[in-house]
Scaffold this motif. Structure first.
Motif: not given
Ligand code: HEM
Ligand code: HEM
Length: 182
Positions: A91-97, A11-19, A147-156
């Protein structure tokens, strides 16, 4: 059913990849729909996609957090240095927030501006915020800058995942891949 230590549950994987897929699609759509050079009808369609998929992202992220509280993720592998475990956790917490900030500010910007969110309107869900210009412009600014925080965090995050997969080959990537589990 997976055991802790072998990877994330199905379930965690399905949700991760959907998001992951919808977020990576929604970011450029948000930018394209504001481009003057794009034909009006295309922009309108992109707006409808962006707002409604954005609400779905919000619901999916809330579902992930609820699932995570119920079924905590497997502990990080022992071979990782402490500092990497801490950065991965942050990083994971930052992505959620940031995903929550992005989706909620988008929602507030639209509702406070008295614009439609077709999916919610069709379901008869009432607006949760009042129509208000100050609220609208504040939410708009937050939505613009996040997005200027979100995009760099996704790239990292993606960079680290690929580094684990192709350079370190230490099984960390396989904790989340394949999307449906084994
Ligand atoms: C193609 C791109 C992506 C790859 C290859 C990838 C890979 C991974 C991997 C391997 C993990 C597990 C890390 C671990 O073992 O602890 C993970 C976790 C995570 N990923 Fe991604 N990811 C991608 C895109 C994204 C995107 C776009 C987001 C959100 C914007 C995201 C958010 C997260 C979060 C929040 C976690 C932590 C899960 C938890 O413990 O609750 N990922 N990702
Ligand atoms: C995580 C989810 C979301 C992401 C990643 C995202 C991303 C973006 C981006 C990158 C832009 C372009 C900003 C600009 O150049 O001004 C944008 C604009 C916009 N987004 Fe989102 N968005 C999300 C969710 C939402 C939601 C849920 C709604 C509304 C229900 C929404 C409504 C809008 C609107 C109306 C704009 C136009 C900005 C304006 O001119 O005020 N977004 N979004």
């Amino acid at each position: 059913m997976e055991r802790s230590g072998t990877g994330y549950r199905r379930t965690a994987r399905v949700l991760h990849w959907l998001v992951a897929i919808v977020v990576i699609a929604t970011l450029p759509v948000g930018m394209l729909m504001l481009e003057e050079s794009v034909p009006r009808e295309t922009r309108d369609a992109l707006f409808i996609f962006h707002k409604n998929v954005g609400v779905v992202i919000l619901l999916l992220v809330l579902a992930r957090l609820a699932y995570r509280a119920w079924r905590p993720p497997p502990p990080m592998p022992d071979h990782l240095p402490r500092w990497q475990v801490r950065i991965a956790g942050a990083t994971h917490a930052g992505l959620y927030v940031l995903l929550l900030v992005m989706a909620v500010s988008g929602y507030v910007r639209v509702e406070a501006g008295n614009f439609p969110i077709e999916l919610l309107d069709a379901l008869g869900v009432p607006a949760l915020v009042p129509v208000n210009e100050t609220l609208e412009t504040t939410a708009q600014a937050i939505h613009f800058w996040t997005r200027f925080l979100l995009v760099p965090l996704i790239v990292l995050h993606v960079g680290a995942a690929l580094h684990h997969r192709f350079v370190l080959r230490d099984g960390v990537f396989a904790r989340m891949w394949p999307p449906l589990g084994r």
